[in-house]
Design a protein around this motif. Structure first.
Motif, mmCIF file in Angstrom:
data_model
loop_
_atom_site.group_PDB
_atom_site.id
_atom_site.type_symbol
_atom_site.label_atom_id
_atom_site.label_comp_id
_atom_site.label_asym_id
_atom_site.label_seq_id
_atom_site.Cartn_x
_atom_site.Cartn_y
_atom_site.Cartn_z
ATOM 1 N N VAL A 199 0.840 -1.202 0.000
ATOM 2 C CA VAL A 199 0.000 0.000 0.000
ATOM 3 C C VAL A 199 0.874 1.250 0.000
ATOM 4 C CG1 VAL A 199 -1.730 1.298 1.293
ATOM 5 C CG2 VAL A 199 -1.889 -1.187 1.161
ATOM 6 N N LYS A 200 1.897 1.254 0.845
ATOM 7 C CA LYS A 200 2.786 2.414 0.946
ATOM 8 C C LYS A 200 3.512 2.665 -0.371
ATOM 9 C CE LYS A 200 6.688 4.184 3.648
ATOM 10 N NZ LYS A 200 7.658 3.884 4.749
ATOM 11 N N THR A 201 3.963 1.587 -1.015
ATOM 12 C CA THR A 201 4.690 1.729 -2.293
ATOM 13 C C THR A 201 3.797 2.343 -3.361
ATOM 14 O OG1 THR A 201 6.116 -0.159 -1.797
ATOM 15 C CG2 THR A 201 5.894 0.458 -4.108
ATOM 16 N N ILE A 202 2.575 1.838 -3.491
ATOM 17 C CA ILE A 202 1.659 2.350 -4.520
ATOM 18 C C ILE A 202 1.315 3.810 -4.248
ATOM 19 C CG2 ILE A 202 -0.672 2.126 -5.464
ATOM 20 C CD1 ILE A 202 -0.381 -0.891 -5.137
ATOM 21 N N ARG A 442 11.603 -13.187 -15.353
ATOM 22 C CA ARG A 442 12.320 -12.048 -14.756
ATOM 23 C C ARG A 442 11.394 -10.874 -14.434
ATOM 24 N NH1 ARG A 442 17.812 -11.431 -15.156
ATOM 25 N NH2 ARG A 442 17.564 -9.203 -15.539
ATOM 26 N N THR A 443 10.166 -10.923 -14.907
ATOM 27 C CA THR A 443 9.216 -9.845 -14.639
ATOM 28 C C THR A 443 8.680 -9.982 -13.220
ATOM 29 O OG1 THR A 443 8.578 -9.762 -16.978
ATOM 30 C CG2 THR A 443 7.066 -8.777 -15.390
ATOM 31 N N LYS A 444 8.782 -8.915 -12.438
ATOM 32 C CA LYS A 444 8.337 -8.930 -11.044
ATOM 33 C C LYS A 444 7.606 -7.638 -10.718
ATOM 34 C CE LYS A 444 11.813 -12.088 -9.170
ATOM 35 N NZ LYS A 444 12.840 -12.308 -8.112
ATOM 36 N N PRO A 445 6.329 -7.528 -11.080
ATOM 37 C CA PRO A 445 5.582 -6.323 -10.725
ATOM 38 C C PRO A 445 5.422 -6.202 -9.213
ATOM 39 C CG PRO A 445 4.123 -7.998 -11.649
ATOM 40 C CD PRO A 445 5.517 -8.506 -11.810
ATOM 41 N N PHE A 446 5.861 -5.082 -8.639
ATOM 42 C CA PHE A 446 5.796 -4.828 -7.203
ATOM 43 C C PHE A 446 6.479 -5.936 -6.406
ATOM 44 C CE2 PHE A 446 2.123 -2.848 -9.211
ATOM 45 C CZ PHE A 446 2.267 -1.540 -8.791
#
Length: 514
Positions: A199-202, A442-446
């Motif tokens: 939540v904080k990151t977004i 390799r894709t890592k969303p959040f």
């Protein structure tokens, strides 16, 4: 805005100073839709300021009627308090001493009341944005289920979610982005479920958006919160269905709702989130499993059928004798790879033409493309019949993909595999598939692995992914989201153990609780 008014400019006691500043900033007299109505309240000069078209007419009439017969003694002393307590009868009203707040709120649809001698303005929320009623989304239809969908009005969208989740711990925090557009962005999550770090990151990434405006709404916001790059894979999921959004909130996801957009962002999302559809959960579990596997097969076909057929056409020795009918007997005058590329581009041209064609003519366009162009192209030798057949299979698989964004990404991967097969044949297909898998892995969303629960392996989650579980079995939230509350269906509390009678009597005599 920052060029015409300092952020700390305060509301003056002098009515004329406030009027001059606001008229200059908002272009009153130049912009026809910004209304400034002057009148008197108990002998004092006053005015209401609003944007025509963003506000209801009834509150304006009611407020002016309340002021019509006031005398000076009705408002003195403490004019602001008496106005708010007795005469401004609208539900949401609050004072502000900053002219910048007055301008921002008026442009957002508020009504501002300015009174001579008051060092604060009163902001009244009586806005009514132009918009449509909730309707079923075109790309997420279900045979049986709710027919309401998100609209372009952010308040309607949060209400549709609240209707399904009457949880006091549901948080809908409002933020703004865009120096000029000042777009409202709502971050929705369950306070006791969602990972606080997520939540904080977004929220921080939204607050870090530095741009003049976000007229493209949710897509522009997505590119900021996912730190936009050239990766074709969608790193968030979109939905226009409130039931889908509510279900993801219960799993621990975070929603980003952008005003003026009917599409809600669900973050984070893995590859397999894009393969799910509400229809699976609107049927019984067995039918849901069947529908899910049909969809998996369709997505697989959209990626690999065309490159595999092309490989077997140019390398027929790879096929066993029983499958020798696959391929083409005569490749024609145009090289087979060029036929496939032209057909792929032609399919995209037809799709875009259909989007830009009025609905009554779209069917006619499809018939022209499918029968006239395709049939004539085969007869004149531009295409072989098999090219049209296998391209149609791949196209059906693309259209069966629930996520439009993932369908487009898979189309790019399909073209890449075709080019690799054309260049290196079988090794090219192996290298191409390996390259695509590496990109996906390799894709890592959040920070969430895109292939979870396959990589890293989680059998419990993978089992529920492959076989649509019944709801009583769906009692654990996805561990990859690191939710605070991991259990969706907590078991009943264990029964309290009853003490022996002798001990109960001793406790009763001594005053202790049993």
């Amino acid at each position: 805005m920052e060029e015409t008014m300092a952020p700390k400019t305060r509301v003056s006691k002098k009515f004329d100073e406030n009027a001059e500043m606001l008229k200059n900033v908002l272009g009153i007299g130049v912009s026809y839709d910004v209304a400034w109505r002057e009148f008197e309240i108990a002998g004092k000069k006053a005015a209401i300021l609003f944007v025509d078209g963003l506000i209801k007419d009834l509150p304006i009439v009611e407020i002016m009627q309340n002021f019509a017969f006031l005398e000076r003694e009705n408002l003195t002393p403490n004019t602001l308090h008496k106005l708010l307590a007795k005469y401004v009868t609208y539900v949401k009203a609050a004072p502000t001493d900053k002219l910048e707040d007055v301008v921002n709120k008026v442009l957002a649809g508020f009504l501002a009341l300015i009174v001579d001698g008051m060092e604060e303005a009163i902001l009244i929320e009586a806005r009514q944005y132009p918009g449509r009623n909730p309707e079923e989304p075109d790309i997420e239809r279900v045979v049986r289920g709710s027919r309401d969908g998100f609209t372009e009005t952010i308040l309607f969208n949060t209400a549709l979610i609240r209707r399904r989740l009457r949880d006091p711990r549901l948080r809908t925090e409002i933020l703004q982005a865009g120096v000029r557009s000042k777009t409202d962005i709502c971050v929705a999550y369950l306070e006791d479920v969602a990972n606080p770090d997520l939540v904080k990151t977004i929220k921080q990434r939204i607050m870090d958006i530095k741009i003049d405006g976000l007229p493209m709404a949710e897509k522009s916001v997505e590119e900021y919160i996912t730190t936009g790059n050239w990766n074709p894979l969608p790193q968030v999921r979109y939905t226009e269905r409130p039931d889908v959004a509510a279900d993801h909130l219960l799993e621990g996801h975070v929603l980003v709702i952008v005003d003026t957009s009917p599409s809600v962002i669900i973050a984070p999302a893995t590859y397999f989130h894009h393969l799910q559809h509400a229809e699976e959960f609107r049927q019984n579990a067995f039918i849901g499993v069947y529908l899910r596997w049909v969809r998996f097969i369709a997505v697989f076909a959209s990626l690999f059928v065309l490159p595999l057929w092309y490989l077997f056409s140019i390398e027929p020795q790879l096929l066993p004798a029983s499958l020798k009918f696959i391929g083409v007997e005569k490749h024609g005058e145009v090289p087979l790879l060029l036929q496939l590329i032209i057909a792929e581009i032609g399919l995209d041209m037809i799709r875009q033409s259909t989007i830009h064609t009025p609905t009554p003519l779209a069917t006619a366009l499809g018939l022209i493309a499918a029968f006239m162009i395709g049939d004539v192209a085969i007869k004149v030798g531009l295409f072989t019949a098999e090219v049209i057949l296998y391209l149609a299979v791949a196209a059906v698989g693309t259209f069966a993909t629930p996520s439009y964004e993932l369908g487009m990404a898979n189309r790019i991967f399909r073209l890449f595999l075709l080019l690799m097969v054309g260049a290196l044949k079988l090794p090219g297909l192996i290298i191409g598939i390996g390259a695509v898998l590496i990109l996906v892995a390799r894709t890592k969303p959040f920070g969430v692995p895109y292939l979870w629960p396959l990589i890293p392996f989680n059998w419990a989650a993978l089992k529920h992914l492959l076989v649509r579980p019944t709801l009583p079995m769906k009692n654990i939230r996805p561990s990859i989201l690191r939710p605070i509350d991991t259990t969706r269906q907590p078991s009943a509390a264990p029964a309290k153990k009853r003490l022996p009678r002798k001990i109960r009597n001793q406790n009763r005599l001594s005053g202790k609780k049993n």
